[in-house]
Design a protein around this motif. Structure first.
Motif, PDB file in Angstrom:
ATOM      1  N   ASP A 316       0.820  -1.217   0.000  1.00  0.00           N
ATOM      2  CA  ASP A 316       0.000   0.000   0.000  1.00  0.00           C
ATOM      3  C   ASP A 316       0.855   1.269   0.000  1.00  0.00           C
ATOM      4  O   ASP A 316       1.960   1.287   0.532  1.00  0.00           O
ATOM      5  CB  ASP A 316      -0.915   0.019   1.238  1.00  0.00           C
ATOM      6  N   GLU A 317       0.257   2.309  -0.582  1.00  0.00           N
ATOM      7  CA  GLU A 317       0.932   3.614  -0.610  1.00  0.00           C
ATOM      8  C   GLU A 317       0.386   4.499   0.504  1.00  0.00           C
ATOM      9  O   GLU A 317      -0.814   4.481   0.791  1.00  0.00           O
ATOM     10  CB  GLU A 317       0.648   4.306  -1.954  1.00  0.00           C
ATOM     11  N   VAL A 318       1.281   5.293   1.069  1.00  0.00           N
ATOM     12  CA  VAL A 318       0.880   6.208   2.136  1.00  0.00           C
ATOM     13  C   VAL A 318       0.879   7.624   1.552  1.00  0.00           C
ATOM     14  O   VAL A 318       1.906   8.108   1.079  1.00  0.00           O
ATOM     15  CB  VAL A 318       1.871   6.112   3.323  1.00  0.00           C
ATOM     16  N   ILE A 319      -0.283   8.250   1.558  1.00  0.00           N
ATOM     17  CA  ILE A 319      -0.423   9.578   0.948  1.00  0.00           C
ATOM     18  C   ILE A 319      -0.318  10.652   2.038  1.00  0.00           C
ATOM     19  O   ILE A 319      -1.032  10.612   3.041  1.00  0.00           O
ATOM     20  CB  ILE A 319      -1.792   9.737   0.229  1.00  0.00           C
ATOM     21  N   LEU A 320       0.587  11.615   1.795  1.00  0.00           N
ATOM     22  CA  LEU A 320       0.754  12.747   2.731  1.00  0.00           C
ATOM     23  C   LEU A 320       0.059  13.999   2.231  1.00  0.00           C
ATOM     24  O   LEU A 320      -0.457  14.799   3.010  1.00  0.00           O
ATOM     25  CB  LEU A 320       2.250  13.049   2.917  1.00  0.00           C
ATOM     26  N   TYR A 321       0.115  14.200   0.918  1.00  0.00           N
ATOM     27  CA  TYR A 321      -0.610  15.300   0.274  1.00  0.00           C
ATOM     28  C   TYR A 321      -1.225  14.758  -1.003  1.00  0.00           C
ATOM     29  O   TYR A 321      -0.625  13.910  -1.667  1.00  0.00           O
ATOM     30  CB  TYR A 321       0.334  16.458  -0.111  1.00  0.00           C
ATOM     31  N   GLY A 322      -2.394  15.242  -1.345  1.00  0.00           N
ATOM     32  CA  GLY A 322      -3.049  14.811  -2.576  1.00  0.00           C
ATOM     33  C   GLY A 322      -4.372  15.540  -2.717  1.00  0.00           C
ATOM     34  O   GLY A 322      -4.662  16.464  -1.945  1.00  0.00           O
ATOM     35  N   SER A 323      -5.185  15.079  -3.679  1.00  0.00           N
ATOM     36  CA  SER A 323      -6.431  15.826  -3.915  1.00  0.00           C
ATOM     37  C   SER A 323      -7.354  15.767  -2.696  1.00  0.00           C
ATOM     38  O   SER A 323      -8.141  16.680  -2.461  1.00  0.00           O
ATOM     39  CB  SER A 323      -7.137  15.321  -5.166  1.00  0.00           C
ATOM     40  N   ASP A 324      -7.253  14.701  -1.889  1.00  0.00           N
ATOM     41  CA  ASP A 324      -8.062  14.628  -0.662  1.00  0.00           C
ATOM     42  C   ASP A 324      -7.309  15.128   0.571  1.00  0.00           C
ATOM     43  O   ASP A 324      -7.863  15.155   1.672  1.00  0.00           O
ATOM     44  CB  ASP A 324      -8.512  13.186  -0.416  1.00  0.00           C
ATOM     45  N   LEU A 325      -6.059  15.445   0.384  1.00  0.00           N
ATOM     46  CA  LEU A 325      -5.249  15.988   1.495  1.00  0.00           C
ATOM     47  C   LEU A 325      -4.561  17.242   0.971  1.00  0.00           C
ATOM     48  O   LEU A 325      -3.355  17.254   0.711  1.00  0.00           O
ATOM     49  CB  LEU A 325      -4.206  14.959   1.965  1.00  0.00           C
TER      50      LEU A 325
END
Ligand SMILES: Cc1ncc(COP(=O)(O)O)c(C=O)c1O
Length: 362
Positions: A316-325
């Motif tokens: 799995d990938e861990v998202i720190l910033y993105g369209s939902d963050l």
């Protein structure tokens, strides 16, 4: 490794176009284009129809010139390397009366933008009379000895402070000064004052030729009450899991035992840390794994500890910033200014991936 910075180039261009509102823009590309990558950003802005750029760094200005022979490139910091300025046809700020008289000869033939200090007061002329003095003095010189008075500008330091009155004050001070300066009859090709917040509040001010935008071009709202749909973030920051571990209750981990679970807990050791630009205040909030939020429990130089559950796998990938963050959501939560979060990113340690790059490479 240290995380991956992903930018959707097609979205980046679309966001840039949308944020100009069809006005002429000087794109602020200082600090490695808010850490989106200078070359990437300049090429995308050119494609978005933006042909003027501003930075504080001579090195960045040179890189832009190599990419864009016809662009207007404006150095916002006082500059003393007049040879480089002349040979690259850079425009430079004219920051004070003292600077003008000291370097009057060196400025021959160089395009200068007279800077008003205003309330922000980082650098610039104190008042209109100083500017008028310079305009008249320059005009009195033989044509072959004159600087090219190409622009006049200021910076609004309060435009994103909606609960303060200073923006109205600094805007009035500037507009009053501008009308005095324009009364000299001097025509300026570049009249620019407005950052992203000022443009969002006022549109392009009368008599101005350009906006000077930074953060809106990169897809963050300059203040929180604006609609997020008008500022689409094209950047995602993600990291991989290097280990999943089961800790028993009270089994400490991290420096000085910084994390100590209250009950038996599964943790993910994630391959990104403050050395890659994750601010400690950002780590006070969750990350996203498989669309679910998980709390960050410890932040180290190259790693983070995230409390997870058995839904999470090593792949799995861990998202720190993105369209939902969104960066600007964390700004509103007190993590730091948009540019502070972007500026902290370690462009050297992060892997870069560009999506939807339609350029043809030879
Ligand atoms: C002089 C100057 N102009 C314009 C900008 C762009 O401001 P913003 O990113 O808020 O649009 C900046 C950013 O710091 C700046 O220093």
């Amino acid at each position: 490794m240290g995380g991956t910075l992903i930018i959707d180039r097609a979205q980046f261009i679309q966001t840039a176009k949308a944020s100009t509102g069809g006005e002429d823009v000087i794109a602020v590309v200082k600090n490695n284009a808010y850490n989106h990558g200078l070359e990437f950003s300049v090429s995308a802005f050119l494609e978005a129809g933006i042909h003027s750029f501003a930075t504080t760094s001579m090195d960045e200005a040179r890189t832009i010139r190599e990419m864009a022979p016809d662009a207007m490139i404006f150095l916002m910091n006082p500059t003393y390397d007049f040879e480089s300025v002349r040979s690259n046809d850079f425009h430079i700020t004219l920051p004070s009366l003292e600077y003008y008289y000291k370097y009057r000869e060196e400025l021959t033939g160089i395009s200068v933008h007279l800077e008003y200090a205003g309330l922000f007061n980082r650098s610039g002329f104190e008042d209109a009379s100083e500017m008028v003095e310079v305009i008249n003095d320059n005009c009195a010189l033989p044509p072959y000895n004159r600087a090219d008075m190409a622009g006049v500008w200021t910076h609004f330091g309060y435009a994103d402070e909606l609960d303060m009155e200073e923006y109205e004050v600094e805007r009035k001070m500037w507009l009053d000064l501008l009308s005095e300066v324009m009364a000299t009859g001097r025509h300026f090709k570049y009249i620019h004052a407005q950052n992203s917040a000022s443009f969002a509040r006022d549109g392009l001010l009368g008599g101005h030729t350009h906006l000077r935008l930074g953060i809106a071009l990169y897809g963050s709202r300059p203040y929180a009450s604006l609609p997020a749909s008008d500022y689409v973030q094209s950047m995602t920051l993600k990291a991989s899991i290097v280990q999943l571990r089961n800790l028993s209750a009270s089994q400490k981990c991290g420096y000085g035992g910084s994390y100590c679970p209250e009950r038996d807990t599964m943790i993910a050791v994630v391959d990104i840390g403050y050395g890659d630009g994750i601010l400690r205040k950002r780590a006070a909030f969750d990350c996203l794994i498989n669309g679910r939020r998980y709390p960050i429990k410890a932040l180290m130089m190259s790693h983070m500890i995230v409390e997870v559950d058995d839904e999470v796998t090593m792949e799995d990938e861990v998202i720190l910033y993105g369209s939902d963050l969104r960066i600007d959501k964390f700004t509103a939560l007190g993590v730091g200014a948009n540019s502070e979060q972007l500026g902290a990113l370690n462009y050297n340690s992060l892997k870069k991936v560009i999506l939807n790059d339609t350029r043809i490479y030879q």
